[in-house]
Design an enzyme around this catalytic site. Structure first.
Site, mmCIF file in Angstrom:
data_model
loop_
_atom_site.group_PDB
_atom_site.id
_atom_site.type_symbol
_atom_site.label_atom_id
_atom_site.label_comp_id
_atom_site.label_asym_id
_atom_site.label_seq_id
_atom_site.Cartn_x
_atom_site.Cartn_y
_atom_site.Cartn_z
ATOM 1 N N ASP A 283 0.862 -1.175 0.000
ATOM 2 C CA ASP A 283 0.000 0.000 0.000
ATOM 3 C C ASP A 283 0.906 1.235 0.000
ATOM 4 O O ASP A 283 1.775 1.359 0.870
ATOM 5 C CB ASP A 283 -0.847 -0.017 1.284
ATOM 6 C CG ASP A 283 -2.279 0.395 1.042
ATOM 7 O OD1 ASP A 283 -2.479 1.500 0.517
ATOM 8 O OD2 ASP A 283 -3.189 -0.375 1.416
ATOM 9 N N ASP B 64 -2.898 4.655 -2.331
ATOM 10 C CA ASP B 64 -3.902 5.259 -1.448
ATOM 11 C C ASP B 64 -4.218 6.688 -1.886
ATOM 12 O O ASP B 64 -3.324 7.447 -2.262
ATOM 13 C CB ASP B 64 -3.310 5.269 -0.031
ATOM 14 C CG ASP B 64 -4.314 5.645 1.040
ATOM 15 O OD1 ASP B 64 -5.273 4.894 1.241
ATOM 16 O OD2 ASP B 64 -4.130 6.702 1.674
ATOM 17 N N GLU C 148 -6.579 4.359 -5.556
ATOM 18 C CA GLU C 148 -7.841 4.567 -4.839
ATOM 19 C C GLU C 148 -8.406 5.920 -5.256
ATOM 20 O O GLU C 148 -7.837 6.961 -4.936
ATOM 21 C CB GLU C 148 -7.579 4.531 -3.339
ATOM 22 C CG GLU C 148 -8.859 4.464 -2.563
ATOM 23 C CD GLU C 148 -8.710 4.915 -1.135
ATOM 24 O OE1 GLU C 148 -9.536 4.537 -0.309
ATOM 25 O OE2 GLU C 148 -7.765 5.673 -0.843
ATOM 26 N N HIS D 299 -11.041 -2.934 3.443
ATOM 27 C CA HIS D 299 -10.896 -2.660 4.885
ATOM 28 C C HIS D 299 -11.652 -1.404 5.320
ATOM 29 O O HIS D 299 -11.617 -1.046 6.489
ATOM 30 C CB HIS D 299 -9.417 -2.498 5.208
ATOM 31 C CG HIS D 299 -8.826 -1.290 4.532
ATOM 32 N ND1 HIS D 299 -8.696 -1.206 3.164
ATOM 33 C CD2 HIS D 299 -8.403 -0.117 5.021
ATOM 34 C CE1 HIS D 299 -8.190 -0.033 2.852
ATOM 35 N NE2 HIS D 299 -8.007 0.655 3.961
ATOM 36 N N ASP D 300 -12.281 -0.700 4.380
ATOM 37 C CA ASP D 300 -12.995 0.537 4.710
ATOM 38 C C ASP D 300 -14.508 0.356 4.659
ATOM 39 O O ASP D 300 -15.248 1.346 4.604
ATOM 40 C CB ASP D 300 -12.619 1.649 3.713
ATOM 41 C CG ASP D 300 -11.201 2.162 3.915
ATOM 42 O OD1 ASP D 300 -10.691 2.081 5.049
ATOM 43 O OD2 ASP D 300 -10.605 2.647 2.932
HETATM 44 O O1 TEU Z 1 -9.070 5.839 2.268
HETATM 45 C C1 TEU Z 1 -9.316 7.007 1.563
HETATM 46 C C2 TEU Z 1 -10.661 7.588 1.591
HETATM 47 O O2 TEU Z 1 -10.700 8.768 1.468
HETATM 48 C C3 TEU Z 1 -11.953 6.919 1.623
HETATM 49 O O3 TEU Z 1 -12.262 6.574 0.301
HETATM 50 C C4 TEU Z 1 -12.088 5.774 2.542
HETATM 51 O O4 TEU Z 1 -13.225 5.088 2.110
HETATM 52 C C5 TEU Z 1 -12.233 6.057 4.006
HETATM 53 O O5 TEU Z 1 -13.211 5.218 4.538
HETATM 54 C C6 TEU Z 1 -12.550 7.457 4.437
HETATM 55 O O6 TEU Z 1 -13.920 7.654 4.582
HETATM 56 C C7 TEU Z 1 -7.737 5.475 2.477
HETATM 57 C C8 TEU Z 1 -7.658 4.214 3.273
HETATM 58 O O7 TEU Z 1 -8.237 3.175 2.537
HETATM 59 C C9 TEU Z 1 -8.298 4.424 4.604
HETATM 60 O O8 TEU Z 1 -8.280 3.266 5.388
HETATM 61 C C10 TEU Z 1 -7.550 5.534 5.302
HETATM 62 O O9 TEU Z 1 -8.210 5.873 6.494
HETATM 63 C C11 TEU Z 1 -7.425 6.774 4.416
HETATM 64 O O10 TEU Z 1 -6.985 6.466 3.117
HETATM 65 C C12 TEU Z 1 -6.431 7.741 4.980
HETATM 66 O O11 TEU Z 1 -5.136 7.305 4.724
#
Ligand code: TEU
Length: 584
Positions: free
Chosen positions: A107, A214, A278, A355-356
């Site tokens: 990542d 990310d 992402e 994971h989100d």
């Molecule tokens: O997520 C980025 C992000 O902005 C979102 O799309 C994500 O769904 C998150 O739930 C915020 O609402 C990435 C990672 O996947 C996430 O786990 C991190 O918290 C974030 O970056 C910050 O690094």
């Protein structure tokens, strides 16, 4: 049906046909009883991952970190979080994966660092430090009464503002996420070079095969930082993504990263390294295509999040205020992101967990005891028949479900869940949004990021065999029933079904991975039916998204390739049944 044009077929590349399997290190396998997953634990499970029939492991951040955001707050790109292991352990993991024919991607989190990163410590130390401009520092504003105010009214991701005051140099710094995650300033060329060396080359030189990138579309911001218009009258902070997402220099930065770094590396078997970005807050196909069109030389593919935003309203400030949805809405989303690459040189991804997000069985189908297995199998059919690169999340292959509803809010450990919960409690108490706590609790029970972070359920021993110690997050109450060991012995298990489907996806890759997509009966609220076509071959995928029998789509003259039920009923789709027919 539109005519099928062969000259418009997608170019074949290894990563288009690969299935990726995401590992969340904290929750996969603990080898030393400290309650936290680790790299040696993951290494011990590489044979399990390989046995699924996947091709690439995507490892979520294992770098050193204060863990305010579970490792997405990195304090040193070149070391590993000690409870997870060492750099040598990751080198062993690279080797172990390669020996099992798996590639490994890491990542890449370079929109921000932790405030404990040396770069930020230097940057905050004085206004004339050489790294001052590696982050965004701005002076305060003052209102009519002389109160100190942040430079803008932007809302951050975790339910706070985007600016934090620093007493030492008396300026604010910018953070789109938690205050402990200051945003790096990509406008600064020295900063970019340091990112390339420390976060990318360091690991590419150790033989990794690419990156999941990310928050890739937030490197470029509108650095004049105008205030956002007021659209949320309950709050000072306002959604402002138009000022910090897909900014004016974003394509220049991503191209540079590709050209200067990624293009110089190959995978262990001599192919191009892979990137998957992402890409949040980018709703239009043209916007997405700019990142993934092969001729642009930016990213191979991205995650577009319409599918995981189902039920999340706009997916930002009200993401946990559940908005009920109907099946036609899901179909339109799938159609949009299946078809946007047709007649282009771009590529798409297929996923419904990471994971989100909450678990797909709980969010998109049913996790009640009588239907959860059927739901998991139907969703597996939904995934494997779609065009694009398939991404699975750990535990999805055994049908893991959300945390039980009777767990209290104290079991939700995620910084985002906490932020939204505390905001709801405030707004409920001060009368700006009565009833919000109840609504947000409901939304969290369905969609919180915590659900996917529960320990992996390996077997029916204590804590699902994840750890011999006290797990950092409580193990699911159902691990004695839902676990990999049980399912490994059962030919009708979700696990066995996934393995079979991943095999079928490869065997029929022309149609499933590369085929053209066509929705059938878009307005039907109970069944989801689509066609896939490749040259003269057609497949029909039919799924019942309800808990009652539904008339089956009339594809009976075709051959039934697979059903999620062991016994099919002619003319009827059983509750949460999925089927694939082929005519060749
Ligand atoms: O997520 C980025 C992000 O902005 C979102 O799309 C994500 O769904 C998150 O739930 C915020 O609402 C990435 C990672 O996947 C996430 O786990 C991190 O918290 C974030 O970056 C910050 O690094």
């Amino acid at each position: 049906m539109s005519p099928y044009v062969e000259s418009l077929e997608h170019k074949r590349v290894w990563w288009k046909e690969a299935t990726f399997y995401q590992v969340y290190p904290a929750s996969f396998k603990d080898s030393n009883g400290d309650g936290l997953g680790d790299i040696p634990g993951l290494i011990s499970k590489v044979p399990y991952i390989a046995s699924l029939g996947v091709d690439v492991v995507w490892l979520s951040p294992m770098y050193d970190s204060p863990q305010k955001d579970m490792g997405y707050d990195i304090s040193d790109y070149e070391t590993v979080y000690p409870p997870y292991g060492t750099v040598e352990d990751v080198e062993k993991l690279v080797k172990e994966c390669h020996q099992h024919g798996l590639k490994l991607i890491l990542d890449l989190v370079v929109n921000h660092t932790s405030d404990q990163h040396e770069w930020f410590k230097e940057s905050r130390s004085s206004k004339d430090n050489p790294k001052r401009n590696w982050y965004f520092w701005r002076p305060a504003r003052y209102d009519q009464d002389g109160n100190r105010m942040p430079p803008t009214n932007y809302r951050s991701y975790f339910a706070g503002g985007t600016w934090t005051w620093d007493d030492n140099t008396e300026e604010y710094y910018l953070h789109l996420y938690d205050p402990s995650q200051p945003d790096l300033n990509w406008e600064n060329a020295d900063c970019r070079r340091a990112i390339y060396d420390s976060a990318m080359r360091f690991w590419l030189d150790k033989g990794i095969d690419g990156f999941r990138v990310d928050t890739v579309n937030k490197y470029s911001k509108h650095v004049d930082f105008p205030d956002a218009p007021i659209t949320d009258s309950n709050s000072f902070i306002q959604p402002a993504a138009q000022f910090w997402c897909n900014g004016p220099r974003i394509h220049e930065f991503v191209k540079e990263m590709n050209n200067d770094v990624l293009s110089k590396y190959t995978t262990f078997d001599g192919q191009a390294v892979v990137t998957v970005g992402e890409l949040s807050l980018t709703p239009e196909p043209e916007g997405v295509l700019r990142y993934v069109s092969a001729k642009e030389k930016e990213l191979d593919m991205v995650f577009q999040f319409d599918i995981t935003h189902l039920g999340q309203d706009n997916g930002f400030q009200d993401k946990y205020d559940f908005a009920p949805w109907k099946l036609p809405e899901m179909k339109r989303i799938v159609e949009k992101w299946q078809t946007f690459i047709e007649e282009t040189d771009g590529w798409t991804t297929v996923f419904n967990e990471n994971h989100d997000n909450g678990r797909s069985v709980s969010r998109f189908a049913s996790d009640v005891p009588e239907w959860r297995e059927q739901s998991a199998k139907m969703l597996a059919i939904w995934l494997i028949a779609q065009t694009g690169t398939l991404f699975l999340y750990q535990g999805q292959e055994i049908g893991m479900i959300n945390a039980p509803k009777d767990w209290g809010i104290e079991e939700y450990r995620d910084v985002e869940a906490q932020g939204h919960w505390e905001e709801a409690v405030r707004q409920d108490a001060n009368g700006t949004d009565p009833g919000r706590t109840e609504r947000i609790l409901h939304g969290l029970q369905l969609m919180a990021r915590d659900h996917s972070r529960l320990p992996f359920q390996w077997d029916s021993s204590a804590n699902g065999g994840f750890t011999t110690g006290k797990p950092w997050m409580r193990a699911h109450d159902l691990y004695p029933k839902i676990n990999a060991e049980n399912q490994g012995k059962d030919v009708n298990s979700v696990l066995a079904f996934y393995k079979r489907l991943l095999y079928l996806r490869k065997e029929h890759k022309d149609v499933f991975v590369y085929g053209a997509f066509e929705l059938v009966d878009p307005e039907n609220e109970n069944t989801f039916v689509f066609r896939k076509r490749y040259r003269d071959r057609t497949a029909v995928v039919a799924m019942n998204f309800t808990d009652s029998p539904q008339p089956a789509f009339g594809a009976m003259e075709m051959m039934l390739l697979v059903s999620s039920y062991s016994k099919v009923v002619l003319g009827t789709l059983q509750p949460f049944e999925g089927r694939i027919y082929v005519d060749y």
